[in-house]
Enzyme design. Structure first.
Site, short mmCIF file in Angstrom:
data_model
loop_
_atom_site.label_atom_id
_atom_site.label_comp_id
_atom_site.label_asym_id
_atom_site.label_seq_id
_atom_site.Cartn_x
_atom_site.Cartn_y
_atom_site.Cartn_z
N GLU A 54 -5.10 9.37 2.04
CA GLU A 54 -5.22 8.74 0.86
C GLU A 54 -5.61 9.91 -0.30
O GLU A 54 -6.50 10.55 0.02
CB GLU A 54 -6.03 7.57 0.68
CG GLU A 54 -6.29 6.84 -0.54
CD GLU A 54 -4.95 6.38 -1.43
OE1 GLU A 54 -4.13 5.76 -0.91
OE2 GLU A 54 -4.78 6.95 -2.57
N ASP A 104 5.31 4.39 -2.94
CA ASP A 104 5.74 4.32 -4.41
C ASP A 104 7.20 4.43 -4.14
O ASP A 104 7.70 5.38 -3.74
CB ASP A 104 5.07 5.61 -5.28
CG ASP A 104 3.49 5.21 -5.38
OD1 ASP A 104 2.97 4.27 -5.24
OD2 ASP A 104 2.86 6.30 -5.44
N LYS A 108 13.51 5.07 -10.66
CA LYS A 108 14.30 5.86 -11.53
C LYS A 108 15.15 6.82 -10.57
O LYS A 108 14.74 7.72 -10.01
CB LYS A 108 13.97 6.44 -12.85
CG LYS A 108 13.19 5.33 -13.54
CD LYS A 108 12.48 5.86 -14.91
CE LYS A 108 11.98 4.82 -15.87
NZ LYS A 108 10.71 5.51 -16.73
N ASP A 140 9.15 -2.92 -0.26
CA ASP A 140 9.59 -4.41 -0.90
C ASP A 140 10.90 -3.98 -1.65
O ASP A 140 11.41 -4.75 -2.26
CB ASP A 140 8.56 -4.88 -1.95
CG ASP A 140 8.30 -4.10 -3.31
OD1 ASP A 140 8.13 -2.90 -2.84
OD2 ASP A 140 8.33 -4.70 -4.20
N GLU A 180 4.08 -10.25 -1.34
CA GLU A 180 4.61 -11.71 -0.76
C GLU A 180 4.20 -12.64 -1.32
O GLU A 180 4.96 -13.77 -1.44
CB GLU A 180 4.46 -11.58 0.77
CG GLU A 180 5.06 -10.75 1.65
CD GLU A 180 4.67 -10.74 3.13
OE1 GLU A 180 5.57 -10.07 4.06
OE2 GLU A 180 3.68 -11.36 3.51
C1 LIG Z 1 1.38 1.23 -3.63
S1 LIG Z 1 0.04 1.52 -2.73
C2 LIG Z 1 0.20 1.18 -0.96
C3 LIG Z 1 -1.27 1.05 -0.28
C4 LIG Z 1 -1.03 0.62 1.26
N1 LIG Z 1 -0.41 1.29 1.97
C5 LIG Z 1 -0.96 -0.83 1.24
O1 LIG Z 1 0.47 -1.32 1.55
O2 LIG Z 1 -1.46 -1.66 0.79
C6 LIG Z 1 0.44 3.44 -2.38
C7 LIG Z 1 -0.72 4.18 -1.83
O3 LIG Z 1 -0.48 5.66 -1.62
C8 LIG Z 1 -1.26 6.50 -2.36
N2 LIG Z 1 -0.41 7.67 -2.39
C9 LIG Z 1 0.63 7.86 -3.25
N3 LIG Z 1 1.12 8.88 -3.19
C10 LIG Z 1 0.39 9.46 -2.22
C11 LIG Z 1 0.40 10.93 -1.72
N4 LIG Z 1 1.26 11.66 -2.10
N5 LIG Z 1 -0.49 11.26 -1.00
C12 LIG Z 1 -1.52 10.40 -0.67
N6 LIG Z 1 -1.78 9.44 -0.87
C13 LIG Z 1 -0.82 8.82 -2.00
C14 LIG Z 1 -1.61 5.75 -3.54
O4 LIG Z 1 -2.99 6.28 -4.13
C15 LIG Z 1 -1.86 4.41 -3.26
O5 LIG Z 1 -3.20 4.10 -2.46
#
Ligand SMILES: C[S@@+](CC[C@H](N)C(=O)[O-])C[C@H]1O[C@@H](n2cnc3c(N)ncnc32)[C@H](O)[C@@H]1O
Length: 195
Positions: A54, A104, A108, A140, A180
């Protein structure tokens, strides 16, 4: 912080012995967020080790607090960027399952190159997985899911496996619960490294 995994070196590949204890299976959760999934997996599978990755400090701190409170000896979190960890830090054939949950989606078109799921990333995932190791991806975002399936097919060195919601123990993540509750469905992709 207790529960934090701090590599001996950030610019050299880790030695397997730094991560893998006595041949125990290692599972990696990329972008583990606040660590709900990581904690539940670690509690359910005391015979396996878990590494969350993370980049946000606040979330890493939360995971560390949870690891301490629950007295988990088989879960750790590494504060670093996911792609760097997979492409440069993890040793070859060290990971039994690699999870990418609710990443993420970068919806776009001009941002698609920022998506984690790229052929180069899949090559690196294959390298770090043990033979027969699995890559699990959940989103999702239907279009990102189709993109991921296309990238896996383009790369061609994974075999797709069935993954129904209750095929095996795979607790819900924080974002999954949230999405969900908003009525969104999840798209699941499960693949095995083929040699
Ligand atoms: C949408 S959240 C999903 C968190 C978790 N996997 C869940 O499903 O509840 C995306 C997570 O990935 C982390 N994150 C995004 N890009 C990242 C990267 N390149 N390296 C490490 N962490 C990343 C963000 O800080 C965030 O905590």
């Amino acid at each position: 912080m207790a529960g934090e995994f701090v590599p001996g070196h950030y610019f050299e590949r880790l030695a397997a012995a730094e991560l893998v204890r006595d041949g125990r299976p290692l599972e990696v959760d990329l972008g583990c967020g606040d660590g709900r999934f990581l904690m539940e997996m670690a509690e359910h599978h005391p015979e396996r080790d878990f590494l969350g990755v993370e980049r946000l400090l606040g979330r890493v701190r939360k995971v560390c607090r949870k690891v301490t409170r629950r007295k988990l000896e088989n879960a750790r979190v590494l504060r670093l960027e996911s792609r760097y960890v997979v492409e440069w830090l993890l040793p070859e054939a060290s990971v039994s399952r690699l999870h990418v949950m609710c990443p993420d989606p970068w919806p776009k078109v001009r941002h698609h190159r920022r998506r984690l799921l790229q052929v180069e990333f899949l090559e690196a995932v294959r390298r770090v997985l043990v033979p027969g190791g699995e890559f699990l991806f959940m989103t999702d975002h239907e279009e990102y899911f189709e993109w991921a399936v296309a990238k896996v097919e383009e790369y061609g060195r994974f075999e797709r496996l069935v993954w129904e919601e209750d095929s095996f123990f795979h607790p819900k993540t924080d974002f999954q619960i949230q999405w969900e509750a908003e009525g969104k469905r999840m798209w699941r992709l499960r693949c095995r490294r083929v040699d």
